[in-house]
Motif scaffolding. Sequence first.
Motif, mmCIF file in Angstrom:
data_model
loop_
_atom_site.group_PDB
_atom_site.id
_atom_site.type_symbol
_atom_site.label_atom_id
_atom_site.label_comp_id
_atom_site.label_asym_id
_atom_site.label_seq_id
_atom_site.Cartn_x
_atom_site.Cartn_y
_atom_site.Cartn_z
ATOM 1 N N LEU A 113 0.823 -1.200 0.000
ATOM 2 C CA LEU A 113 0.000 0.000 0.000
ATOM 3 C C LEU A 113 0.860 1.255 0.000
ATOM 4 C CD1 LEU A 113 -2.678 -1.044 2.614
ATOM 5 C CD2 LEU A 113 -3.011 -0.837 0.187
ATOM 6 N N LYS A 114 2.133 1.095 -0.367
ATOM 7 C CA LYS A 114 2.950 2.304 -0.513
ATOM 8 C C LYS A 114 2.349 3.206 -1.579
ATOM 9 C CE LYS A 114 7.329 0.695 1.313
ATOM 10 N NZ LYS A 114 8.795 0.675 1.131
ATOM 11 N N ILE A 115 1.746 2.577 -2.577
ATOM 12 C CA ILE A 115 0.896 3.290 -3.527
ATOM 13 C C ILE A 115 -0.445 2.581 -3.496
ATOM 14 C CG2 ILE A 115 0.581 4.080 -5.894
ATOM 15 C CD1 ILE A 115 3.569 3.738 -6.337
ATOM 16 N N ARG A 116 -1.492 3.269 -3.085
ATOM 17 C CA ARG A 116 -2.806 2.650 -2.999
ATOM 18 C C ARG A 116 -3.392 2.447 -4.393
ATOM 19 N NH1 ARG A 116 -4.237 2.779 2.318
ATOM 20 N NH2 ARG A 116 -3.200 4.365 3.617
ATOM 21 N N SER A 117 -4.348 1.536 -4.501
ATOM 22 C CA SER A 117 -4.941 1.214 -5.805
ATOM 23 C C SER A 117 -5.526 2.451 -6.473
ATOM 24 C CB SER A 117 -6.024 0.144 -5.642
ATOM 25 O OG SER A 117 -5.473 -1.059 -5.185
ATOM 26 N N GLU A 118 -6.204 3.293 -5.694
ATOM 27 C CA GLU A 118 -6.817 4.491 -6.277
ATOM 28 C C GLU A 118 -5.743 5.488 -6.721
ATOM 29 O OE1 GLU A 118 -7.110 4.944 -1.702
ATOM 30 O OE2 GLU A 118 -7.311 3.349 -3.218
ATOM 31 N N GLU A 119 -4.621 5.509 -6.020
ATOM 32 C CA GLU A 119 -3.519 6.377 -6.429
ATOM 33 C C GLU A 119 -2.877 5.840 -7.711
ATOM 34 O OE1 GLU A 119 -1.946 8.091 -2.126
ATOM 35 O OE2 GLU A 119 -1.243 6.130 -2.803
ATOM 36 N N GLN A 120 -2.714 4.530 -7.792
ATOM 37 C CA GLN A 120 -2.143 3.942 -8.992
ATOM 38 C C GLN A 120 -3.015 4.250 -10.201
ATOM 39 O OE1 GLN A 120 0.815 1.444 -8.310
ATOM 40 N NE2 GLN A 120 1.179 2.621 -10.170
ATOM 41 N N GLN A 121 -4.331 4.202 -10.003
ATOM 42 C CA GLN A 121 -5.251 4.502 -11.095
ATOM 43 C C GLN A 121 -5.145 5.969 -11.502
ATOM 44 O OE1 GLN A 121 -6.884 2.171 -12.678
ATOM 45 N NE2 GLN A 121 -7.816 3.595 -14.120
ATOM 46 N N LEU A 122 -4.998 6.857 -10.523
ATOM 47 C CA LEU A 122 -4.838 8.278 -10.828
ATOM 48 C C LEU A 122 -3.550 8.529 -11.607
ATOM 49 C CD1 LEU A 122 -5.776 11.222 -10.443
ATOM 50 C CD2 LEU A 122 -4.538 11.251 -8.282
ATOM 51 N N LEU A 123 -2.456 7.899 -11.188
ATOM 52 C CA LEU A 123 -1.170 8.061 -11.874
ATOM 53 C C LEU A 123 -1.238 7.556 -13.312
ATOM 54 C CD1 LEU A 123 1.229 6.956 -9.005
ATOM 55 C CD2 LEU A 123 0.928 9.281 -9.877
ATOM 56 N N ARG A 124 -2.059 6.567 -13.524
ATOM 57 C CA ARG A 124 -2.195 5.980 -14.870
ATOM 58 C C ARG A 124 -2.643 7.013 -15.902
ATOM 59 N NH1 ARG A 124 -5.664 0.431 -15.855
ATOM 60 N NH2 ARG A 124 -5.345 0.270 -18.121
ATOM 61 N N GLY A 125 -3.324 8.044 -15.457
ATOM 62 C CA GLY A 125 -3.788 9.077 -16.374
ATOM 63 C C GLY A 125 -2.825 10.226 -16.559
ATOM 64 N N LYS A 126 -1.626 10.140 -15.970
ATOM 65 C CA LYS A 126 -0.676 11.248 -16.018
ATOM 66 C C LYS A 126 0.376 11.044 -17.119
ATOM 67 C CE LYS A 126 -2.505 13.210 -12.386
ATOM 68 N NZ LYS A 126 -3.266 14.483 -12.507
ATOM 69 N N THR A 127 0.879 12.172 -17.612
ATOM 70 C CA THR A 127 1.931 12.174 -18.635
ATOM 71 C C THR A 127 3.143 12.928 -18.109
ATOM 72 O OG1 THR A 127 0.308 12.123 -20.434
ATOM 73 C CG2 THR A 127 2.538 12.840 -20.996
ATOM 74 N N ILE A 128 4.303 12.292 -18.200
ATOM 75 C CA ILE A 128 5.564 12.907 -17.764
ATOM 76 C C ILE A 128 6.480 13.053 -18.972
ATOM 77 C CG2 ILE A 128 7.628 12.637 -16.327
ATOM 78 C CD1 ILE A 128 5.961 11.039 -14.352
ATOM 79 N N GLY A 129 7.061 14.219 -19.121
ATOM 80 C CA GLY A 129 8.058 14.448 -20.165
ATOM 81 C C GLY A 129 9.444 14.494 -19.554
ATOM 82 N N ILE A 130 10.414 13.856 -20.211
ATOM 83 C CA ILE A 130 11.793 13.852 -19.724
ATOM 84 C C ILE A 130 12.701 14.350 -20.835
ATOM 85 C CG2 ILE A 130 13.680 12.470 -18.785
ATOM 86 C CD1 ILE A 130 11.623 10.522 -17.688
ATOM 87 N N ILE A 131 13.465 15.386 -20.549
ATOM 88 C CA ILE A 131 14.428 15.929 -21.512
ATOM 89 C C ILE A 131 15.826 15.583 -21.016
ATOM 90 C CG2 ILE A 131 15.292 17.991 -22.663
ATOM 91 C CD1 ILE A 131 12.633 19.348 -22.169
ATOM 92 N N GLY A 132 16.556 14.828 -21.823
ATOM 93 C CA GLY A 132 17.906 14.394 -21.459
ATOM 94 C C GLY A 132 17.893 12.941 -21.026
ATOM 95 N N GLY A 214 0.232 18.230 -27.762
ATOM 96 C CA GLY A 214 -0.129 17.091 -28.600
ATOM 97 C C GLY A 214 -1.342 16.376 -28.023
ATOM 98 N N GLY A 215 -1.400 15.067 -28.239
ATOM 99 C CA GLY A 215 -2.522 14.290 -27.731
ATOM 100 C C GLY A 215 -2.456 14.033 -26.244
ATOM 101 N N SER A 216 -1.276 14.230 -25.642
ATOM 102 C CA SER A 216 -1.087 13.972 -24.206
ATOM 103 C C SER A 216 -0.323 15.128 -23.579
ATOM 104 C CB SER A 216 -0.320 12.659 -23.994
ATOM 105 O OG SER A 216 -0.993 11.574 -24.582
ATOM 106 N N PRO A 217 -1.001 16.182 -23.150
ATOM 107 C CA PRO A 217 -0.309 17.314 -22.524
ATOM 108 C C PRO A 217 0.438 16.878 -21.267
ATOM 109 C CG PRO A 217 -2.575 17.886 -23.070
ATOM 110 C CD PRO A 217 -2.452 16.405 -23.260
ATOM 111 N N LEU A 218 1.593 17.481 -21.040
ATOM 112 C CA LEU A 218 2.407 17.110 -19.888
ATOM 113 C C LEU A 218 1.762 17.537 -18.573
ATOM 114 C CD1 LEU A 218 6.128 17.916 -20.840
ATOM 115 C CD2 LEU A 218 4.792 15.854 -21.286
ATOM 116 N N ASP A 219 1.836 16.653 -17.604
ATOM 117 C CA ASP A 219 1.475 16.978 -16.234
ATOM 118 C C ASP A 219 2.714 17.338 -15.417
ATOM 119 O OD1 ASP A 219 -1.485 16.247 -16.115
ATOM 120 O OD2 ASP A 219 -0.623 14.414 -16.937
ATOM 121 N N LEU A 220 3.884 16.939 -15.924
ATOM 122 C CA LEU A 220 5.138 17.179 -15.211
ATOM 123 C C LEU A 220 6.289 17.114 -16.205
ATOM 124 C CD1 LEU A 220 6.863 17.354 -12.560
ATOM 125 C CD2 LEU A 220 6.837 14.850 -12.544
ATOM 126 N N LEU A 221 7.252 18.009 -16.050
ATOM 127 C CA LEU A 221 8.480 17.977 -16.841
ATOM 128 C C LEU A 221 9.651 17.632 -15.938
ATOM 129 C CD1 LEU A 221 10.234 18.536 -19.386
ATOM 130 C CD2 LEU A 221 10.329 20.936 -18.644
#
Length: 365
Positions: A113-132, A214-221
């Motif tokens: 439960l370090k990541i709860r099921s509802e949190e995992q589901q929320l994260l599933r909808g997030k987009t992260i961009g990584i430069i480098g 684009g089709g998946s705007p970043l939630d975090l860079l």
Amino acid sequence: MKEPDFPNREWQYRPSFYDLSNPSDLLKLNMLRMDGHIDQEYDQIQSQLVDLYLCRFPSDGELSGFSDFLHSVLKGIPIEEFGLWVYYPWRRSLVHILSEEEFIEVRTNRNQLKIRSEEQQLLRGKTIGIIGLSVGAAIAQTIAMERTCGRLKLADFDTLDLSNMNRLKSGVMDLGMPKVVLAAREIAQIDPYLEVEIFPLGVGKDNYTDFFGGGSPLDLLVEVCDGLQVKIESRMMARDLGVPVIMETNDRGMLDIERFDLEPGRPIFHGLLEGTDIGDPEKIDPAKRLEILMKIVDPRKISPRMQESLPMLGSRLKSWPQLASEVMLGAALCCWTARKLLLGEALASGRQYFDLHELLTGKPY
């Protein structure tokens, strides 16, 4: 800036999926086999189903109810038609895995439960961009393993050199390959259902809009590149769009958080460049570049070994010193921070040092 196509196996990074209950997919897969494109087939679906059963019924270590469970799951179809078959063209390998929902359920089970099921589901909808994708490759892989998001956008124009292999998880057979392709392949082999988009020419004015939107705007860079121009421009874009930024320097465990989502008027780099005439980021001369970089990292706070190295850059040293151990620490810090931030925890803008030398010895570096 037109992104190149990758028509041949040498540059491919996306696997193909085949559902054997679909006659069209079955025909396509048989054609792959007949044409000699598959060297290895891996079918461990039975063990994955056992794993799925134990995730749902952990108290039944004797598997007394597994036979009934298997019958209810298969619903009369042959086991070879259950789930999906995934083809990795760069490995000429075919793998039988659970369908997406069951696959994610099992693969993230030990997150609880370090990541709860509802949190995992929320994260599933997030987009992260990584430069480098030197430091960023370790960050991307850690994020993928933990499934801190459902989509990743990876940007780097560089290819793998032998001198990169003191910190990048790659083999000598990968030399000359684009770093983004190598990172995307590693992620696909961990989790083929995790969406990955690559930008193998890096990012710049021609494609910032696609990278951030684009089709998946970043939630975090996550910005961990060497280029000063991109460091500045990407932050300005992130601030305009209200996207938070994380940076890690793998020196003394320095971690930056810039909450442009909460502070739209916040100066970039915590105001460390206030009063500095940046001018056009594309036209900064080398001397000015070093001056600006030193303001960003604060030379009084970098490690003694890094201070010793800086005057040698471009003369005796090829580039910034980096160690695998410090890169892996940075990946852990960025992944943890990304997860907490995306789950809405109150992480403030600022700079923190997770200096292992100081923490473990009690003495300054």
